[in-house]
Design a protein around this motif. Structure first.
Motif, PDB file in Angstrom:
ATOM      1  N   GLY A 140       0.785  -1.220   0.000  1.00  0.00           N
ATOM      2  CA  GLY A 140       0.000   0.000   0.000  1.00  0.00           C
ATOM      3  C   GLY A 140       0.827   1.284   0.000  1.00  0.00           C
ATOM      4  O   GLY A 140       0.264   2.376   0.016  1.00  0.00           O
ATOM      5  N   TYR A 141       2.144   1.179  -0.035  1.00  0.00           N
ATOM      6  CA  TYR A 141       3.012   2.353  -0.037  1.00  0.00           C
ATOM      7  C   TYR A 141       3.785   2.434  -1.343  1.00  0.00           C
ATOM      8  O   TYR A 141       4.370   1.444  -1.791  1.00  0.00           O
ATOM      9  N   ASP A 142       3.798   3.635  -1.948  1.00  0.00           N
ATOM     10  CA  ASP A 142       4.539   3.865  -3.184  1.00  0.00           C
ATOM     11  C   ASP A 142       5.987   4.209  -2.879  1.00  0.00           C
ATOM     12  O   ASP A 142       6.282   4.970  -1.949  1.00  0.00           O
ATOM     13  N   HIS A 143       6.877   3.668  -3.689  1.00  0.00           N
ATOM     14  CA  HIS A 143       8.310   3.965  -3.601  1.00  0.00           C
ATOM     15  C   HIS A 143       8.787   4.281  -5.005  1.00  0.00           C
ATOM     16  O   HIS A 143       8.434   3.576  -5.950  1.00  0.00           O
ATOM     17  N   ARG A 144       9.595   5.316  -5.150  1.00  0.00           N
ATOM     18  CA  ARG A 144      10.182   5.599  -6.446  1.00  0.00           C
ATOM     19  C   ARG A 144      11.485   4.808  -6.549  1.00  0.00           C
ATOM     20  O   ARG A 144      12.289   4.809  -5.624  1.00  0.00           O
ATOM     21  N   ALA A 145      11.670   4.128  -7.667  1.00  0.00           N
ATOM     22  CA  ALA A 145      12.892   3.355  -7.865  1.00  0.00           C
ATOM     23  C   ALA A 145      14.063   4.302  -8.100  1.00  0.00           C
ATOM     24  O   ALA A 145      13.971   5.217  -8.913  1.00  0.00           O
ATOM     25  N   ARG A 146      15.156   4.091  -7.367  1.00  0.00           N
ATOM     26  CA  ARG A 146      16.385   4.855  -7.587  1.00  0.00           C
ATOM     27  C   ARG A 146      16.956   4.492  -8.955  1.00  0.00           C
ATOM     28  O   ARG A 146      17.423   5.341  -9.691  1.00  0.00           O
ATOM     29  N   ASP A 147      16.931   3.195  -9.266  1.00  0.00           N
ATOM     30  CA  ASP A 147      17.280   2.703 -10.594  1.00  0.00           C
ATOM     31  C   ASP A 147      16.541   1.387 -10.801  1.00  0.00           C
ATOM     32  O   ASP A 147      16.049   0.783  -9.852  1.00  0.00           O
ATOM     33  N   TRP A 148      16.439   0.969 -12.051  1.00  0.00           N
ATOM     34  CA  TRP A 148      15.684  -0.231 -12.386  1.00  0.00           C
ATOM     35  C   TRP A 148      16.252  -0.859 -13.641  1.00  0.00           C
ATOM     36  O   TRP A 148      16.959  -0.222 -14.405  1.00  0.00           O
ATOM     37  N   SER A 149      15.912  -2.115 -13.839  1.00  0.00           N
ATOM     38  CA  SER A 149      16.277  -2.834 -15.062  1.00  0.00           C
ATOM     39  C   SER A 149      15.284  -3.967 -15.246  1.00  0.00           C
ATOM     40  O   SER A 149      14.405  -4.184 -14.407  1.00  0.00           O
ATOM     41  N   ALA A 150      15.471  -4.726 -16.310  1.00  0.00           N
ATOM     42  CA  ALA A 150      14.630  -5.898 -16.548  1.00  0.00           C
ATOM     43  C   ALA A 150      14.909  -6.985 -15.516  1.00  0.00           C
ATOM     44  O   ALA A 150      14.146  -7.930 -15.394  1.00  0.00           O
ATOM     45  N   GLY A 151      15.974  -6.834 -14.745  1.00  0.00           N
ATOM     46  CA  GLY A 151      16.314  -7.821 -13.716  1.00  0.00           C
ATOM     47  C   GLY A 151      15.858  -7.469 -12.320  1.00  0.00           C
ATOM     48  O   GLY A 151      15.731  -8.342 -11.465  1.00  0.00           O
TER      49      GLY A 151
END
Length: 113
Positions: free
Chosen positions: A37-48
């Motif tokens: 129920g809490y939103d977090h912004r990804a610092r970085d992301w990838s397909a993995g």
């Protein structure tokens, strides 16, 4: 070789080892990860996987979490399942995707052309 010498050698080899991630990481566009129920912004992301900040939930390395992903905070989310790979002080958590919708996966992969 003593136990301490072996441990020091293992640490040195890990520090000098190349990045083992198969997928290139990105920071843009922003990926929002909702867990519990809490939103977090990804610092970085990838397909993995992804690295999120501000996580305040109870979790341990190896725990399986699920929630939803979205590119825009107001957009509808798509469900995911991930394993917690790392927890850092301050609520930074590294996730490895276990189940990801094909639409999100396709959007994460770089264009080949």
């Amino acid at each position: 070789m003593s136990l301490i010498s072996r441990l020091v050698e293992q640490v040195r080899s890990r520090l000098s080892a190349p990045d083992r991630r198969a997928a290139a990481r990105a920071r843009d566009p922003w990926l929002f990860v909702e867990i519990g129920g809490y939103d977090h912004r990804a610092r970085d992301w990838s397909a993995g996987g992804a690295c999120i900040t501000g996580f305040a939930g109870e979790a341990a390395i190896g725990d399986i979490v699920s929630g939803s992903l979205r590119w825009h905070k107001r957009a509808g989310g798509r469900s995911f399942t991930a394993e917690i790979m790392r927890i850092e002080p301050g609520g930074t958590v590294a996730l490895r995707w276990l189940a990801l919708p094909d639409a999100i996966l396709a959007e994460m992969e770089p264009d080949e052309g």
